[in-house]
Each structure stands twice: as structure tokens, then as C-alpha cells.
Design a protein around this motif. Structure first.
Motif, PDB file in Angstrom:
ATOM      1  N   HIS A  28      17.249  17.562  48.299  1.00 36.87           N
ATOM      2  CA  HIS A  28      15.938  18.177  48.410  1.00 36.87           C
ATOM      3  C   HIS A  28      14.892  17.309  47.720  1.00 36.87           C
ATOM      4  O   HIS A  28      13.763  17.707  47.513  1.00 36.87           O
ATOM      5  CB  HIS A  28      15.935  19.620  47.885  1.00 36.87           C
ATOM      6  CG  HIS A  28      16.304  19.742  46.438  1.00 36.87           C
ATOM      7  ND1 HIS A  28      17.318  20.549  46.016  1.00 36.87           N
ATOM      8  CD2 HIS A  28      15.808  19.155  45.341  1.00 36.87           C
ATOM      9  CE1 HIS A  28      17.425  20.451  44.700  1.00 36.87           C
ATOM     10  NE2 HIS A  28      16.519  19.614  44.266  1.00 36.87           N
ATOM     11  N   ASP A  29      15.331  16.106  47.366  1.00 31.07           N
ATOM     12  CA  ASP A  29      14.483  15.204  46.606  1.00 31.07           C
ATOM     13  C   ASP A  29      13.841  14.182  47.549  1.00 31.07           C
ATOM     14  O   ASP A  29      14.468  13.215  47.960  1.00 31.07           O
ATOM     15  CB  ASP A  29      15.356  14.502  45.550  1.00 31.07           C
ATOM     16  CG  ASP A  29      14.540  13.612  44.635  1.00 31.07           C
ATOM     17  OD1 ASP A  29      13.392  13.294  44.994  1.00 31.07           O
ATOM     18  OD2 ASP A  29      15.058  13.243  43.579  1.00 31.07           O
ATOM     19  N   LEU A  30      12.571  14.396  47.882  1.00 31.78           N
ATOM     20  CA  LEU A  30      11.921  13.523  48.854  1.00 31.78           C
ATOM     21  C   LEU A  30      11.722  12.106  48.309  1.00 31.78           C
ATOM     22  O   LEU A  30      11.667  11.147  49.060  1.00 31.78           O
ATOM     23  CB  LEU A  30      10.580  14.116  49.286  1.00 31.78           C
ATOM     24  CG  LEU A  30      10.684  15.219  50.344  1.00 31.78           C
ATOM     25  CD1 LEU A  30       9.314  15.830  50.599  1.00 31.78           C
ATOM     26  CD2 LEU A  30      11.257  14.672  51.637  1.00 31.78           C
ATOM     27  N   GLY A  31      11.642  11.995  46.994  1.00 28.68           N
ATOM     28  CA  GLY A  31      11.525  10.682  46.391  1.00 28.68           C
ATOM     29  C   GLY A  31      12.750   9.839  46.725  1.00 28.68           C
ATOM     30  O   GLY A  31      12.654   8.666  47.121  1.00 28.68           O
ATOM     31  N   LEU A  32      13.902  10.474  46.594  1.00 28.11           N
ATOM     32  CA  LEU A  32      15.162   9.825  46.902  1.00 28.11           C
ATOM     33  C   LEU A  32      15.216   9.448  48.378  1.00 28.11           C
ATOM     34  O   LEU A  32      15.677   8.368  48.749  1.00 28.11           O
ATOM     35  CB  LEU A  32      16.287  10.829  46.584  1.00 28.11           C
ATOM     36  CG  LEU A  32      17.667  10.280  46.302  1.00 28.11           C
ATOM     37  CD1 LEU A  32      17.615   9.379  45.098  1.00 28.11           C
ATOM     38  CD2 LEU A  32      18.618  11.433  46.047  1.00 28.11           C
TER      39      LEU A  32
ATOM     40  N   GLU B 224      13.401   6.295  49.262  1.00 32.57           N
ATOM     41  CA  GLU B 224      14.058   5.064  48.832  1.00 32.57           C
ATOM     42  C   GLU B 224      15.290   4.728  49.650  1.00 32.57           C
ATOM     43  O   GLU B 224      15.685   3.578  49.756  1.00 32.57           O
ATOM     44  CB  GLU B 224      14.498   5.188  47.362  1.00 32.57           C
ATOM     45  CG  GLU B 224      13.331   5.205  46.404  1.00 32.57           C
ATOM     46  CD  GLU B 224      13.769   5.631  45.015  1.00 32.57           C
ATOM     47  OE1 GLU B 224      14.943   5.379  44.666  1.00 32.57           O
ATOM     48  OE2 GLU B 224      12.959   6.239  44.301  1.00 32.57           O
TER      49      GLU B 224
ATOM     50  N   SER C 286       3.153  18.373  48.552  1.00 33.00           N
ATOM     51  CA  SER C 286       3.523  18.738  47.180  1.00 33.00           C
ATOM     52  C   SER C 286       4.136  17.545  46.455  1.00 33.00           C
ATOM     53  O   SER C 286       3.947  17.374  45.261  1.00 33.00           O
ATOM     54  CB  SER C 286       4.472  19.936  47.181  1.00 33.00           C
ATOM     55  OG  SER C 286       5.540  19.710  48.056  1.00 33.00           O
ATOM     56  N   LEU C 287       4.854  16.691  47.184  1.00 34.72           N
ATOM     57  CA  LEU C 287       5.430  15.501  46.560  1.00 34.72           C
ATOM     58  C   LEU C 287       4.320  14.538  46.136  1.00 34.72           C
ATOM     59  O   LEU C 287       4.268  14.090  44.993  1.00 34.72           O
ATOM     60  CB  LEU C 287       6.369  14.790  47.540  1.00 34.72           C
ATOM     61  CG  LEU C 287       6.837  13.409  47.098  1.00 34.72           C
ATOM     62  CD1 LEU C 287       7.810  13.520  45.938  1.00 34.72           C
ATOM     63  CD2 LEU C 287       7.439  12.630  48.245  1.00 34.72           C
TER      64      LEU C 287
ATOM     65  N   LEU D  60       5.703  19.873  52.398  1.00 35.93           N
ATOM     66  CA  LEU D  60       6.632  19.216  51.458  1.00 35.93           C
ATOM     67  C   LEU D  60       6.043  17.906  50.958  1.00 35.93           C
ATOM     68  O   LEU D  60       6.050  17.628  49.757  1.00 35.93           O
ATOM     69  CB  LEU D  60       7.964  18.911  52.164  1.00 35.93           C
ATOM     70  CG  LEU D  60       8.920  20.055  52.472  1.00 35.93           C
ATOM     71  CD1 LEU D  60      10.191  19.488  53.090  1.00 35.93           C
ATOM     72  CD2 LEU D  60       9.257  20.827  51.209  1.00 35.93           C
TER      73      LEU D  60
ATOM     74  N   VAL E 177      17.213  17.085  54.683  1.00 38.90           N
ATOM     75  CA  VAL E 177      16.322  17.547  53.623  1.00 38.90           C
ATOM     76  C   VAL E 177      16.002  19.016  53.829  1.00 38.90           C
ATOM     77  O   VAL E 177      15.797  19.461  54.958  1.00 38.90           O
ATOM     78  CB  VAL E 177      15.011  16.730  53.635  1.00 38.90           C
ATOM     79  CG1 VAL E 177      14.089  17.178  52.512  1.00 38.90           C
ATOM     80  CG2 VAL E 177      15.306  15.253  53.531  1.00 38.90           C
ATOM     81  N   GLY E 178      16.001  19.767  52.753  1.00 38.41           N
ATOM     82  CA  GLY E 178      15.627  21.173  52.872  1.00 38.41           C
ATOM     83  C   GLY E 178      15.802  21.896  51.554  1.00 38.41           C
ATOM     84  O   GLY E 178      16.397  21.373  50.619  1.00 38.41           O
ATOM     85  N   GLU E 179      15.230  23.093  51.486  1.00 39.91           N
ATOM     86  CA  GLU E 179      15.363  23.905  50.279  1.00 39.91           C
ATOM     87  C   GLU E 179      16.793  24.416  50.149  1.00 39.91           C
ATOM     88  O   GLU E 179      17.555  24.400  51.109  1.00 39.91           O
ATOM     89  CB  GLU E 179      14.419  25.114  50.356  1.00 39.91           C
ATOM     90  CG  GLU E 179      12.956  24.755  50.296  1.00 39.91           C
ATOM     91  CD  GLU E 179      12.092  25.887  50.803  1.00 39.91           C
ATOM     92  OE1 GLU E 179      11.595  26.651  49.980  1.00 39.91           O
ATOM     93  OE2 GLU E 179      11.929  26.010  52.031  1.00 39.91           O
ATOM     94  N   SER E 180      17.124  24.957  48.968  1.00 39.35           N
ATOM     95  CA  SER E 180      18.400  25.636  48.825  1.00 39.35           C
ATOM     96  C   SER E 180      18.431  26.774  49.829  1.00 39.35           C
ATOM     97  O   SER E 180      17.459  27.496  49.972  1.00 39.35           O
ATOM     98  CB  SER E 180      18.547  26.232  47.421  1.00 39.35           C
ATOM     99  OG  SER E 180      18.189  25.279  46.475  1.00 39.35           O
ATOM    100  N   GLY E 181      19.541  26.906  50.513  1.00 37.89           N
ATOM    101  CA  GLY E 181      19.646  27.999  51.464  1.00 37.89           C
ATOM    102  C   GLY E 181      19.147  27.645  52.845  1.00 37.89           C
ATOM    103  O   GLY E 181      19.143  28.472  53.743  1.00 37.89           O
TER     104      GLY E 181
END
Lengths: 338, 306, 308
Positions: free
Chosen positions: A218-222, A225, A262-263, A259, A44-48
Motif C-alpha cells: 500500500h506504499d506508493l513510494g515503494l 521505485e 495524498s502521497l 491516492l 496496490v490498495g488499502e487493507s481489505g
């Protein structure tokens, strides 16, 4: 999870490039993680943040110009970084497979979809009869939920929708029953309605082949699950790793806490209560200290953060954190998610 | 497909009509050709008689209508110099030689460029690319006619291994074809190299690597078909310049093709031959562009002929 | 599943853009200097040699015919089949060729610039008409037009210049058009227009200077191409006519004596090579720096620009 045998072990992997005046810019800095059999690990992480580059390096697919600066990638006891191109070809597609982000560009536009999947079969099972290959392709397409697979196999990628193309790419990746499947943001480029379907297809495919998966997202929701374990990356480094349960319950790195905050806030109220201030440093301007220091709002933060890079150290039963003040993060996490 | 064909047909007819009309206009620029064709002190009566025979005493519009009518019956006008011989038959007689030279030269040039582009791509060698581009740049600074002459100097005069002039069997085609091929080489090499490099950064190439394909297989099997599309487009567009180059090369090596015929027709002021030559060139243009369209549709499934 | 952007998509600093694509050739100024030297040598010779007393391109010394270079101190580069001084012929040919080429390029760039600016700035129907005309001209091979006209009215140097002047402007017009098309919408052009400045003033004040730079760059890199073109025409007898010499014509005359006196064709060939290669080396710098897209595939990029 960790009682299962280790499948893939990445240790201190660094990737970067040389500028014209000879300086080395590091994109991925001493990244390490372990993948056990049949496990789902999320990067998991931001772009870059270097998550895609890390996985491309693991699979030997780095684009021209990027090079591996150090570390090791051990798959079932073999160091992959020593492989010859021929050995790579034998391994890729057979034991390590990858699904890419953009299904619109991942298929060759001038070749029939069926023949591209067939190529994945014949690359590792040479000498298979044409009939046998065709029926294998049909089965693969049917497995990922493509209707009328025999017919569709004869059409070209531009005649397929994005979701269907991603199914084809998954079929191609699963063609030889790989042990490790790397999925690089496989749903980001798709419509929201299609995303759930594709994740379902991926889950089914894994169930059939018992493959372990590394999911880049980068989708913590995913993540919540899908994942068994998580590896949080920031500015080319792993800042926190641990089981999904532990990390979501009590993060031990302020970046993870931010992170999650914010989620959570956006899910409960629709508003974002907390946002991490600032932007990540560019690869060329990452100093000697903690790369997150400039954005960190941890009250305990000190001079130490600016001068010394924190190493990844155990911070919980399953967790490790690269923060000098991992212990103090719990209070901060509670505060920002409140 | 039918729509495409009928559109193409209309375009072709319009092109031919335009060429014919422009050629006719050019042909009448100099007024009557009789004075040019006869000796300087020919009697007036002879000039009048010749003008009448060639139809130059009629009003211009009638001459034009007559000419168009003739074309419809397959009459492209007689040569001024070889009385009684159809200008078109003179041109068509030379067409195979031109086609042979042009096809051999262009194919060799593109093949050479493809091999060079593929080797550069497969080895990933920067030195090789710089060398090839350098050689190409040097060749580009040498005009075709001088390059041909250098070949003659080396292979005919000094080494004496190749015939210098005319068409005397298969060895005669080597030097003119080499002149054309080397001239085309750099154009296509640059194109294929750029195109392959661009394609190699595409996602589908990575997909191919990820399923276990070797570099050789990816470059040849996956990248090349895509990289070849712009080659065909450019081949279609640059056909005009290519035919121009053919005229020059034919004259350096006295190759008995259309270009040589048309140029000698310029010297002898045999306009009908030039006129028929232009019509044939226009025809070649149309056929070549049609072929490019077909190949494009054949390689790229996204292209539909409409 | 929520695909909300809880992690902001920040500037693609790392993996995306930072990947170096070090494909450009290293810029070696040495190559430009070599190019400039080659160019200056030919120009100096062509325009300097006629100032020397030895300059005599027309007097025939039949007894000295086909003297090889270096044999006769009075004819350092030898003599031709009529015993004329080869060095003088080369220098004169240089003046003739370069003069014609510069004239053609100047006429074409001015013509192309005017047409391109009118087309790009006014747009609409005029634009369609002019660019349609440009398309037609692009499809016509210049050499065939020249052959057709030469067959009708007889070959001459003026015919060649005329045909090239009438057809070769298309490339300039395309570039001028796309530059002025781009400028038309920019604030510093738009603002004075809104405040009532005349169209002519805007064009002169803003568009012409910007376009001129592009025209100059194009012209410099074009001279080499036009030298090759006119030399070919001279060689075929469609351009400069004897007894006036030009590089292409000298090679064509030398071709007849390729066995006895190869230097007659080799010398002018070398001169052409020096100029064209020199120009190429010199112009490479700004063509690659100022218009990178042209290098890739000039036709498609220009076409795209022109079609919009």
C-alpha cells in the motif's frame, strides 16, 4: 514491457465465502491482470481491498472457508485452478514462490532455520545428498546477505532478528529459482531502516534468477521505485491498471488520483493536502454501482455511478480504468494535487 | 542448567517434606492404632506393649523427629499387619505393575488421540470430528469402574476371550489399559484437534505450503511438533487425576498394583503402607514433571531450563 | 522509501475478520431436550418411586434372591443377592447420591465464591495467599487425600463429603476471582466506591450477582463430574457405606454377581450414564455461549486469569 512473453494471466478471478445462511460474500470480484516475464507488477490498495486474497488464490493458498467463485489463472498455458494437490506441490516453491508479510511468524519456531530452507531445496530436488543440501542452503543464505551462513543455519528463528528472518524467508522462496515471486508487503512489519535493505535483497535476488515479481503493497513510494506496471485495487476490484509512468503522470480513476494526491502532498509539504473522505464499503455491502461512488469527489459523478458498475476499459496508451468518467479525471487529478 | 537442576531439587525436597508431614499428621489423627490392630477385648497390658513397640507412647514431636530420622536412613516404617515387613518394600513391590498399566494406558490413549486428531486434520472432515467428539462425550459420561465392568461383561463373561481379573500374562493388561486409554483419549483428542487447528492457521504453515510441501508433510512435520507442546503441559498437570483413575481401574480388575495395595491398606487400617504409597506417588509426580520439562525444552528451542 | 500511511489502514473488514471459521458445532436444541428428558427421568424415578407402595429397599426375601428383571411382577427390576427390591434400592441410591452431590456442589460453590471474591476484590497479599493455597490443592489428587484420611480414621460418607468440600472449591474460586477482578475496575463498581459506598455494599450490590451467574453455570456442569467422582469413591468403599445404597455402591455389589446377575451392575451404571450425559447435553448450551474460552483449554485460560 508488454513485448515480453506472458507468464501469468489472471482473468475474472472471484473469491468469496459462504455465510451460515448460504449467502455468498464476494471478497475479490472479477479481478484480472497479466504478468510478463521479468516484469515487476505492483498490486496496490488499502487493507481489505482484496490484494492479498487475490494472490493467495493465485497460489492456491486460500485459508479454509474461502473459495474461488470463478475465473481462471493461467501460468505458462496451464490453468492453475484445475491442479491436483500433488501438481500444486510440484509447482509451488519451484516456479511460483511467495514471501510473506510478517517474518516473525513465517518460520516454524521449533525448527532450525537451515533445515527449513533445506526443506525448500529437497522438496523439489529429492535425493540430493546431505552435504549438497547444506552447501546449497549456505549459498542461498549468503546470497541474501546473511553473515556466517553455515553457523546461522544451525540456529532457531527466535535467535534471528526480523530483518534477518525476512532474508531467510526470501532465501527459501528463491531456493529453486522460481519464475514468479509474489511478495506480500514484505517490508511492512520491519523497521524503516531495514526496509530499504530488504527491498535491495529482493531486487538482487530477482536479478540473479530473472524472476518476475508481483509486489503487494500500500506504499506508493515503494511502487514508484520498484514497479514496471501497477494494478490499483479497491473493494475487491481492479479500478485502474497501467504502466507506472502513465499512472503517476495522469491517473484516469478518481481513486488513483486521490491516492497520488495524498502521497504527493505529504512528500512536499509534510502536510496532507488531500485525503479521500469516508471508508471503503464492507464486502457484504458492496452494491451494484461503482464501489467508490460514495467517496468519489469527481465533479462529473452522476446517477450512473450508483446504479451501474463501470467495467475496466482502455483509458490511455497503456492504461485501463474502471470509471464511467475516466476522461474527466485528469482535471480532477490536477486540482487535488495542486 | 545447574540453576534449573538445583531449583528443581529444592522443589522436590520441599514437596516430599510436605507430603511426609501431612501424611504423618493424618496418621496421628486417630490417636494410637493399637486399639484398632488388636482384638476388641485385648488386655490393657497388650495395648500398652504394642503402643510402646510402635513408639506411640512418646510425645508427638518426638515421634515426628523419629519418623523423619528413620526416613533419612531409608526406614519408612513397618507394616502394621505384616509385622517385620517394611511398608516401603510392599509398595515398591507393586510399583512395576502400576507403572506398566499406567504407561500402556496413557501412551495408548495419547497415541489414539493423536491418530484421530491427525486423521481429522488431514481429511478435513467435519463429520469425523463430530463423531469422535460424540464418542468421547459418551465415554466421559461412563465412570471408569462401570466401563471396566462393561468390558468384563463383554469380553470375559459373554465372549470369554480375555481374563477378567488379576495379572495373568499379557492379555490381562488389555482391558484395564483400554479403560484408561479410552478415558484419556477424549481429553487429548480435543486438545490435539484444537491445537492442530490453531497451528494450521499460523503463518509458518502457509510458508511450508508455499515452498511446495504437501498437506500430509505440513501437518506431520510442521504442525505436530508445535501442537504437541500443550499436550505435554496438560499431561503434566493432569497427572494427579490420572493416578486417581489408576487406583480405581486397578481395583476393578484386581490388578496387583500400588492402587490396589493402598486401598486394601485402607480396609485393614495399615497406615504405614498408605504413607509409603503417598511418598512414592509424590516421587512419581516429581519425576513426571521433570520429564515434561525436559521434553518441552527438547522440542521447543525457545524454552531454556532455568 | 516512505512507509507513511498515505493509505489509511481502515477497519480490516474483508480479508481479516470476515473469514468464517465455521468450526462450532451446529446448535441443535433437540440435543438439549434429549438431555433434559434423560435428567428428568432419573430425578423423577429417584424421588417419585419412594412415594409408591412398592417402595421397600431394605426387606430381604432370600427365597427371591437374584430374580432377574421382568420375572416377578412385584420386583419389576429384579432383586439383589439378598432378595431386596432392586427398583427401590436404585431409587434410594439416587436420592442418596444426588443429595450428597448437590450438597457438595452447593458447599463448594459458596465456599469458592466467597474465597474468590475476597481474593479478587481485596487483592494483594490475601490474594496471593488464597491463590497459593488453591494451587497446592490443585496439585493434590483428591482420591489420595481421601485414601490417606480413610486409612487413618476409617472410611465414611462424612469423610468423603468433608474431603470433597475442603478441596473442590478451587475451580469456583478461580472463576469468582477473575470475574470480580474484572469487575473491580469497571466504572459502575468504581463510581460508588469513589462516592463513599462501603466495600461490603459494592460487593453485595454488584459483584455477588455477577459472580453468582457464573457460579451457577459452573455448578450445573460440575454436578456430572462430582457424580462420577463420588460414585467412584462409593465403588471403592471410601464413601457411602452399606447397607445404605448409592449408585456406585450398587455397582460394586453387583460386580460380585456379574456372571449370574449382570443387571445388578448394569442398571445403576445406566442411571449414572443418563444423569451425567443428560447434564452434559443440557449444560453445553450455556458453557459454550457464556464462557467460550473455557471450552478451549480450561486450565491455561483459568491460570492466565488467575495469575494476573
Amino acid at each position: 514491457m508488454s513485448d515480453r512473453p506472458v507468464l501469468l494471466e489472471v482473468t475474472d478471478l472471484s473469491v468469496g465465502y459462504r455465510t451460515e445462511d448460504g449467502a455468498v460474500v464476494t471478497l475479490v470480484d472479477r479481478v484480472g491482470f497479466t504478468l510478463h516475464e521479468r516484469e515487476v507488477l505492483c498490486l496496490v490498495g488499502e487493507s481489505g481491498s482484496g490484494k492479498s486474497v487475490t494472490m493467495l488464490a493465485v497460489l492456491g493458498l486460500l485459508p479454509d472457508g474461502l473459495e474461488i467463485l470463478g475465473g481462471s489463472v493461467v501460468y505458462r498455458g496451464r490453468d492453475l485452478l484445475d491442479l491436483t494437490p500433488r501438481e500444486w506441490s510440484a509447482l509451488r516453491g519451484a516456479e511460483l514462490a511467495m514471501v510473506f508479510q510478517d517474518p516473525m511468524t513465517a518460520l516454524n519456531p521449533v525448527k532450525r532455520v537451515g533445515s527449513q530452507i533445506a526443506r525448500a531445496v529437497t522438496a523439489h530436488t529429492p535425493g540430493l545428498g546431505r552435504r549438497a543440501v547444506a552447501s546449497r542452503v549456505e549459498t542461498l543464505l549468503a546470497d541474501v546477505g546473511v553473515p556466517e551462513p553455515a553457523e546461522r543455519a544451525r540456529s532457531y528463528p527466535h535467535e534471528w532478528s526480523g530483518g534477518m528472518r525476512q532474508r531467510a524467508v526470501i532465501a527459501m522462496a528463491m531456493a529453486n529459482g522460481p519464475s514468479v515471486l509474489v511478495a506480500d508487503e514484505p517490508t511492512t512489519a520491519l523497521d524503516v531502516t531495514i526496509q530499504a535493505q530488504i527491498m535491495r535483497v529482493l531486487a538482487d535476488a530477482r536479478e540473479r534468477t530473472e524472476a518476475a515479481m508481483i509486489l503487494i503493497t500500500h506504499d506508493l513510494g515503494l511502487v514508484a521505485e520498484t514497479a514496471d506496471r501497477i494494478c490499483i485495487m479497491y473493494a475487491g476490484r481492479v479500478v485502474e491498471t497501467g504502466s507506472v509512468w502513465d499512472i503517476f503522470e495522469h491517473p484516469t480513476h478518481p481513486y488513483t488520483a486521490g491516492l497520488l494526491a495524498s502521497l504527493l502532498s505529504s512528500e512536499h509539504t509534510g502536510d496532507r493536502v488531500y485525503a479521500i473522505p469516508g471508508q471503503p464499503p464492507s464486502p457484504a455491502s458492496r452494491g451494484t454501482g461503482c464501489p467508490f461512488a460514495s467517496r468519489c469527489e469527481l465533479p462529473a459523478k452522476s446517477e450512473l455511478c450508483l446504479t451501474t458498475r463501470p467495467a475496466l476499459a482502455p483509458s490511455g496508451s497503456s492504461q485501463s480504468s474502471a470509471c464511467h468518467f475516466a476522461d474527466a479525471t485528469a482535471d480532477f487529478a490536477a486540482e487535488v494535487t495542486a | 542448567m545447574t540453576r534449573y537442576l538445583s531449583r528443581r531439587l529444592v522443589q522436590a525436597l520441599a514437596t516430599i517434606f510436605a507430603v511426609v508431614t501431612v501424611a504423618f499428621a493424618f496418621g496421628r489423627l486417630s490417636g494410637s492404632p493399637a486399639a484398632l490392630l488388636l482384638t476388641e477385648n485385648a488386655p490393657k497390658s497388650q495395648i500398652v506393649a504394642l503402643n510402646h513397640r510402635l513408639g506411640f507412647d512418646k510425645p508427638l514431636w518426638l515421634q515426628y523427629v523419629d519418623y523423619l530420622g528413620g526416613l533419612l536412613h531409608g526406614d519408612f516404617g513397618q507394616s502394621y499387619r505384616q509385622v517385620g515387613v517394611s511398608s516401603m518394600s510392599l509398595v515398591l513391590e507393586r510399583l512395576p505393575a502400576s507403572l506398566l498399566l499406567g504407561a500402556v494406558g496413557l501412551t495408548a490413549g495419547i497415541l489414539l488421540a493423536m491418530v484421530a486428531g491427525l486423521v481429522i486434520q488431514l481429511t478435513g472432515s467435519r463429520g469425523l470430528r463430530t463423531t469422535a467428539l460424540g464418542i468421547g462425550a459418551v465415554r466421559q459420561a461412563i465412570p471408569d469402574f462401570f466401563f471396566g465392568l462393561l468390558l468384563v461383561l463383554i469380553f470375559s463373561v459373554t465372549l470369554g476371550i480375555l481374563p477378567s481379573l488379576g495379572n495373568r500374562g499379557i492379555t490381562s493388561v488389555i482391558m484395564p489399559a483400554l479403560t484408561i486409554a479410552t478415558g484419556q483419549f477424549i481429553l487429548y483428542m480435543r486438545l490435539i484437534d484444537n491445537s492442530l487447528t490453531e497451528q494450521s492457521s499460523m503463518d509458518y504453515a502457509r510458508t511450508a505450503y508455499a515452498r511446495g510441501d504437501s498437506r500430509f508433510r505440513v501437518v506431520l512435520g510442521e504442525l505436530l511438533p508445535n501442537a504437541f507442546l500443550p499436550v505435554m503441559t496438560v499431561a503434566g498437570i493432569s497427572l494427579g487425576g490420572f493416578l486417581g483413575g489408576l487406583v480405581i481401574v486397578e481395583n476393578v480388575f484386581a490388578w496387583p498394583g500400588m492402587g490396589q495395595l493402598m486401598l486394601s491398606a485402607v480396609y485393614s487400617r495399615d497406615f504405614p503402607v498408605v504413607q509409603s504409597g503417598l511418598i512414592v506417588v509424590a516421587g512419581l509426580f516429581i519425576v513426571a514433571n521433570f520429564a515434561v520439562d525436559l521434553c518441552y525444552a527438547l522440542i521447543d528451542p525457545r524454552v531454556r531450563l532455568r | 522509501m516512505t512507509a507513511i500511511d498515505q493509505i489509511p489502514d481502515l477497519a480490516p473488514t474483508a480479508a481479516g475478520t470476515a473469514i468464517p471459521r465455521a468450526r462450532r458445532m451446529p446448535r441443535i436444541p433437540a440435543l438439549q431436550i434429549i438431555g433434559a428428558v434423560m435428567l428428568v427421568a432419573v430425578v423423577l424415578f429417584s424421588f417419585g418411586y419412594p412415594l409408591l407402595p412398592a417402595f421397600d429397599p431394605y426387606t430381604q426375601h432370600l427365597s427371591l434372591a437374584l430374580t432377574a428383571p421382568g420375572v416377578d411382577a412385584h420386583h419389576l427390576l429384579g432383586t439383589d443377592s439378598l432378595g431386596r427390591d432392586e427398583a427401590s434400592r436404585l431409587a434410594l441410591a439416587g436420592r442418596v447420591t444426588l443429595g450428597i452431590v448437590v450438597a457438595i456442589v452447593v458447599v463448594n460453590s459458596l465456599l469458592g465464591m466467597s474465597i474468590g471474591i475476597v481474593s479478587g476484590y481485596l487483592g494483594g497479599k490475601i490474594d496471593n495467599l488464597l491463590m497459593g493455597l488453591a494451587d497446592v490443592q490443585l496439585a493434590m489428587p483428591v482420591i489420595l487425600v481421601l485414601i490417606a484420611l480413610a486409612a487413618a480414621v476409617g472410611p465414611s460418607v462424612w469423610l468423603m463429603i468433608g474431603v470433597l468440600a475442603a478441596t473442590y472449591w478451587v475451580g469456583y474460586a478461580r472463576v469468582a476471582r477473575s470475574v470480580s477482578l474484572g469487575l473491580r475496575e469497571r466504572d459502575f463498581v468504581l463510581a460508588p466506591r469513589i462516592q463513599g459506598a462501603s466495600g461490603f455494599w459494592t460487593v453485595r450490590r454488584h459483584i455477588v450477582p455477577n459472580v453468582s451467574v457464573q457460579m451457577l453455570i459452573l455448578a450445573v456442569s460440575d454436578i456430572g463430574a462430582v457424580i462420577l467422582l463420588t460414585s467412584s469413591f462409593d465403588f471403592l468403599g471410601l464413601g457411602v457405606q452399606a447397607p445404605m445404597p448409592s449408585w456406585g455402591l450398587l455397582i460394586s455389589e453387583g460386580q460380585k454377581y456379574v456372571r449370574q446377575a449382570p443387571y445388578l451392575s448394569i442398571l445403576p451404571g445406566i442411571v449414572i450414564f443418563l444423569v451425567v450425559a443428560g447434564l452434559h447435553l443440557v449444560s453445553q448450551r450455556f458453557t459454550s455461549e457464556s464462557t467460550p474460552s473455557r471450552k478451549r483449554s480450561p486450565r491455561t485460560t483459568q491460570k492466565k486469569g488467575a495469575r494476573r
